[in-house]
Design a protein around this motif. Sequence first.
Motif, PDB file in Angstrom:
ATOM      1  N   ASP A  65       0.803  -1.223   0.000  1.00 22.36           N
ATOM      2  CA  ASP A  65       0.000   0.000   0.000  1.00 22.36           C
ATOM      3  C   ASP A  65       0.838   1.276   0.000  1.00 22.36           C
ATOM      4  O   ASP A  65       0.489   2.255  -0.670  1.00 22.36           O
ATOM      5  N   HIS A  66       1.923   1.294   0.759  1.00 22.89           N
ATOM      6  CA  HIS A  66       2.679   2.530   0.928  1.00 22.89           C
ATOM      7  C   HIS A  66       3.381   2.987  -0.340  1.00 22.89           C
ATOM      8  O   HIS A  66       3.815   4.137  -0.426  1.00 22.89           O
ATOM      9  N   SER A  67       3.480   2.118  -1.338  1.00 24.22           N
ATOM     10  CA  SER A  67       4.122   2.495  -2.606  1.00 24.22           C
ATOM     11  C   SER A  67       3.117   2.801  -3.712  1.00 24.22           C
ATOM     12  O   SER A  67       3.515   3.164  -4.819  1.00 24.22           O
ATOM     13  N   HIS A  68       1.830   2.669  -3.441  1.00 28.56           N
ATOM     14  CA  HIS A  68       0.819   2.952  -4.464  1.00 28.56           C
ATOM     15  C   HIS A  68       0.917   4.384  -4.974  1.00 28.56           C
ATOM     16  O   HIS A  68       1.015   4.631  -6.180  1.00 28.56           O
ATOM     17  N   ALA A  69       0.863   5.344  -4.071  1.00 23.70           N
ATOM     18  CA  ALA A  69       0.851   6.754  -4.490  1.00 23.70           C
ATOM     19  C   ALA A  69       2.178   7.196  -5.110  1.00 23.70           C
ATOM     20  O   ALA A  69       2.162   7.831  -6.171  1.00 23.70           O
ATOM     21  N   PRO A  70       3.334   6.908  -4.505  1.00 18.37           N
ATOM     22  CA  PRO A  70       4.581   7.365  -5.118  1.00 18.37           C
ATOM     23  C   PRO A  70       4.765   6.884  -6.554  1.00 18.37           C
ATOM     24  O   PRO A  70       5.152   7.655  -7.434  1.00 18.37           O
ATOM     25  N   ALA A  71       4.463   5.610  -6.799  1.00 21.39           N
ATOM     26  CA  ALA A  71       4.623   5.065  -8.145  1.00 21.39           C
ATOM     27  C   ALA A  71       3.580   5.633  -9.093  1.00 21.39           C
ATOM     28  O   ALA A  71       3.897   6.024 -10.230  1.00 21.39           O
ATOM     29  N   SER A  72       2.338   5.713  -8.646  1.00 14.98           N
ATOM     30  CA  SER A  72       1.255   6.207  -9.512  1.00 14.98           C
ATOM     31  C   SER A  72       1.437   7.678  -9.856  1.00 14.98           C
ATOM     32  O   SER A  72       1.211   8.097 -11.000  1.00 14.98           O
ATOM     33  N   LEU A  73       1.816   8.473  -8.873  1.00 16.26           N
ATOM     34  CA  LEU A  73       2.000   9.899  -9.110  1.00 16.26           C
ATOM     35  C   LEU A  73       3.119  10.162 -10.108  1.00 16.26           C
ATOM     36  O   LEU A  73       2.987  11.013 -10.995  1.00 16.26           O
ATOM     37  N   SER A  81      -2.470   6.863   2.613  1.00 20.60           N
ATOM     38  CA  SER A  81      -2.926   7.944   3.493  1.00 20.60           C
ATOM     39  C   SER A  81      -4.016   8.764   2.821  1.00 20.60           C
ATOM     40  O   SER A  81      -4.168   8.759   1.595  1.00 20.60           O
ATOM     41  N   VAL A  82      -4.763   9.494   3.642  1.00 21.45           N
ATOM     42  CA  VAL A  82      -5.841  10.346   3.155  1.00 21.45           C
ATOM     43  C   VAL A  82      -5.291  11.431   2.232  1.00 21.45           C
ATOM     44  O   VAL A  82      -5.843  11.700   1.156  1.00 21.45           O
ATOM     45  N   TYR A  83      -4.196  12.050   2.634  1.00 19.48           N
ATOM     46  CA  TYR A  83      -3.587  13.110   1.824  1.00 19.48           C
ATOM     47  C   TYR A  83      -3.212  12.592   0.440  1.00 19.48           C
ATOM     48  O   TYR A  83      -3.456  13.249  -0.577  1.00 19.48           O
ATOM     49  N   GLU A  84      -2.637  11.413   0.380  1.00 22.73           N
ATOM     50  CA  GLU A  84      -2.226  10.848  -0.907  1.00 22.73           C
ATOM     51  C   GLU A  84      -3.429  10.611  -1.812  1.00 22.73           C
ATOM     52  O   GLU A  84      -3.340  10.798  -3.034  1.00 22.73           O
ATOM     53  N   ALA A  85      -4.551  10.189  -1.236  1.00 25.92           N
ATOM     54  CA  ALA A  85      -5.746   9.952  -2.046  1.00 25.92           C
ATOM     55  C   ALA A  85      -6.214  11.243  -2.704  1.00 25.92           C
ATOM     56  O   ALA A  85      -6.592  11.265  -3.879  1.00 25.92           O
ATOM     57  N   ARG A  86      -6.187  12.336  -1.948  1.00 26.36           N
ATOM     58  CA  ARG A  86      -6.570  13.628  -2.513  1.00 26.36           C
ATOM     59  C   ARG A  86      -5.585  14.046  -3.606  1.00 26.36           C
ATOM     60  O   ARG A  86      -5.988  14.525  -4.677  1.00 26.36           O
ATOM     61  N   LEU A  87      -4.287  13.850  -3.359  1.00 22.29           N
ATOM     62  CA  LEU A  87      -3.265  14.235  -4.327  1.00 22.29           C
ATOM     63  C   LEU A  87      -3.373  13.407  -5.604  1.00 22.29           C
ATOM     64  O   LEU A  87      -3.213  13.933  -6.717  1.00 22.29           O
ATOM     65  N   MET A  88      -3.653  12.137  -5.470  1.00 23.41           N
ATOM     66  CA  MET A  88      -3.814  11.273  -6.646  1.00 23.41           C
ATOM     67  C   MET A  88      -4.989  11.738  -7.498  1.00 23.41           C
ATOM     68  O   MET A  88      -4.899  11.821  -8.732  1.00 23.41           O
ATOM     69  N   ARG A  89      -6.093  12.039  -6.862  1.00 25.22           N
ATOM     70  CA  ARG A  89      -7.275  12.495  -7.589  1.00 25.22           C
ATOM     71  C   ARG A  89      -6.984  13.792  -8.334  1.00 25.22           C
ATOM     72  O   ARG A  89      -7.320  13.948  -9.515  1.00 25.22           O
ATOM     73  N   GLU A  90      -6.353  14.743  -7.645  1.00 31.88           N
ATOM     74  CA  GLU A  90      -6.061  16.040  -8.255  1.00 31.88           C
ATOM     75  C   GLU A  90      -5.065  15.909  -9.397  1.00 31.88           C
ATOM     76  O   GLU A  90      -5.194  16.568 -10.437  1.00 31.88           O
ATOM     77  N   THR A  91      -4.065  15.043  -9.235  1.00 39.12           N
ATOM     78  CA  THR A  91      -3.050  14.858 -10.278  1.00 39.12           C
ATOM     79  C   THR A  91      -3.647  14.212 -11.520  1.00 39.12           C
ATOM     80  O   THR A  91      -3.336  14.598 -12.648  1.00 39.12           O
ATOM     81  N   ALA A  92      -4.513  13.227 -11.324  1.00 41.05           N
ATOM     82  CA  ALA A  92      -5.169  12.576 -12.466  1.00 41.05           C
ATOM     83  C   ALA A  92      -5.986  13.582 -13.268  1.00 41.05           C
ATOM     84  O   ALA A  92      -5.963  13.582 -14.507  1.00 41.05           O
ATOM     85  N   ALA A  93      -6.711  14.460 -12.553  1.00 39.81           N
ATOM     86  CA  ALA A  93      -7.516  15.471 -13.242  1.00 39.81           C
ATOM     87  C   ALA A  93      -6.622  16.462 -13.985  1.00 39.81           C
ATOM     88  O   ALA A  93      -6.912  16.847 -15.124  1.00 39.81           O
ATOM     89  N   TYR A 139      -1.132  11.196  10.776  1.00 39.73           N
ATOM     90  CA  TYR A 139      -1.747  10.032  10.133  1.00 39.73           C
ATOM     91  C   TYR A 139      -2.462  10.413   8.838  1.00 39.73           C
ATOM     92  O   TYR A 139      -2.602   9.580   7.940  1.00 39.73           O
ATOM     93  N   ILE A 140      -2.916  11.646   8.757  1.00 43.06           N
ATOM     94  CA  ILE A 140      -3.557  12.129   7.530  1.00 43.06           C
ATOM     95  C   ILE A 140      -2.515  12.311   6.431  1.00 43.06           C
ATOM     96  O   ILE A 140      -2.737  11.940   5.273  1.00 43.06           O
ATOM     97  N   LYS A 141      -1.367  12.862   6.802  1.00 49.58           N
ATOM     98  CA  LYS A 141      -0.278  13.085   5.857  1.00 49.58           C
ATOM     99  C   LYS A 141       1.035  12.674   6.517  1.00 49.58           C
ATOM    100  O   LYS A 141       1.752  13.501   7.071  1.00 49.58           O
ATOM    101  N   PRO A 142       1.380  11.380   6.476  1.00 55.92           N
ATOM    102  CA  PRO A 142       2.611  10.914   7.118  1.00 55.92           C
ATOM    103  C   PRO A 142       3.855  11.481   6.431  1.00 55.92           C
ATOM    104  O   PRO A 142       3.841  11.789   5.235  1.00 55.92           O
ATOM    105  N   GLU A 143       4.921  11.606   7.205  1.00 53.22           N
ATOM    106  CA  GLU A 143       6.204  11.995   6.628  1.00 53.22           C
ATOM    107  C   GLU A 143       6.732  10.843   5.784  1.00 53.22           C
ATOM    108  O   GLU A 143       6.437   9.676   6.028  1.00 53.22           O
TER     109      GLU A 143
END
Length: 471
Positions: free
Chosen positions: A111-119, A137-149, A460-464
């Motif tokens: 799970d922790h590599s989903h956003a870095p690789a996808s972004l 994380s919640v922050y990554e989900a928002r960032l993924m959505r915004e980046t895709a758009a 926890y919303i946006k981990p380092e």
Amino acid sequence: MPPRNARRDFLKQSTLAGFGYWVAGSTVKAEEGKSANDRIRIACIGVGGKGSSDSDHAGEIGDVVAICDCDDKPLSKKAEKYPKAKKFNDYRKMLDEMASGIDAVTVSTADHSHAPASLMAMRLGKHVYCQKPMTHSVYEARLMRETAAKMKVATQMGNQGTASDGLRRGVEIIQAGVLGPVREVHVWTNRPIWPQGGEAVLRTTAGSAAAFAALHGKTLKELPKVDVPPNVHWDLFLGTAPERPYDPAYHPWTWRGWWDFGTGALGDMGCHTMNLAFMALKLGAPKSIDAKSAEINPETCPTWAVVTYQFPKRGDLAPMKFTWYEGQEKGRKKLPPEKLFHGEKPVDSGLLFVGEKGIMYSPNDYGGDQKFLGDNAAELASAAAAVPVSLPRNGEHDLGMKKEWAAAIRGGPAAMSNFDYSGPLTEMVLLGNVAIRTGKKIDWDAENLKAVGCPEADQYIKPEIRKGWTL
């Protein structure tokens, strides 16, 4: 269930007006110059476990031209099937070298590599199919959505129940008002089916040695370390996660119960079992989240939890309470109140809609089956049977998810679990973990991604992320 002749190929029905509602607001950029006869060039990140079937499905909708895994064993095995595909251990190197030679990417890592690789892939203009949960994380989900758009790429999250005809039928039934206003939903799972809590810590080499020493009244001057197997590129597995020594308790599968790598039972199954309710009831962001759980430690998810989400009124839809149940306490499985089942024996994973007119029960991980409970069950079933078909049918489950994604890449409508849809779903799911970890009720400011009056939730919303890695 819909009449047999209503089941048709999704690609032939993708222009149905009903489908447009689900993808409203999403953006899809067709691959320039790609006709229906052109092959989509796909790179697969993570080819073991779920990544094995994902990469095989990629080979059915296009050409697998590159494969990547931090473990040489699944990488070598997949290379036997795709000998022409270029092999990599580091997805960053793969995307740098193959940028001009690929159109799309599948991401099926921990799970922790989903956003870095996808972004990284999306910022290169590549279409992305990412396994659930979409992010760590919640922050990554928002960032993924915004980046895709922003990048106008075709996306899809791998919660394969979305492609089932049964789930889409369930959406039609609920939205037709068969149950009347729905004010309660209950969802439960058979997860975790891997070690969590103190048991998981004790299964590590260091934890076991420390516990053994303590039993004999001793302390360890130095914790034992385990050699990294030659096939595992441990630093690449860690990726954005904090550095820690290798242990077989983490890799290749039981990472799910560790906070640094996985998202526990909620992340593993929430994007499946919550999906029908989230779609049918247009849930969006909750206004609050509260959780009770077994003892929390900083390393692993708890052995059981009950999470309660409260949703505000949504247009003409009533406010509602959504409760999630996971794990066991003292050998007793966490489940909804017995009276709601009306004598029905609950399955291991399922969902209950409680409406003013009655109860609909889905004894299925993916929401693909429905039955009605209570004295008026027959009446409700009759009303449900009369609901017209309004959504396109897919019916090919996991492979169907990839076919929808391929159609979107070619300029068709967005796939049903595109990031505009699955991003908010993932945010909702992972907010449950935020509530579990803080041990406090979360009043949620969705616009600003803030737990009001609870600053300890920020971590926890946006981990380092680890130095040297980026989102």
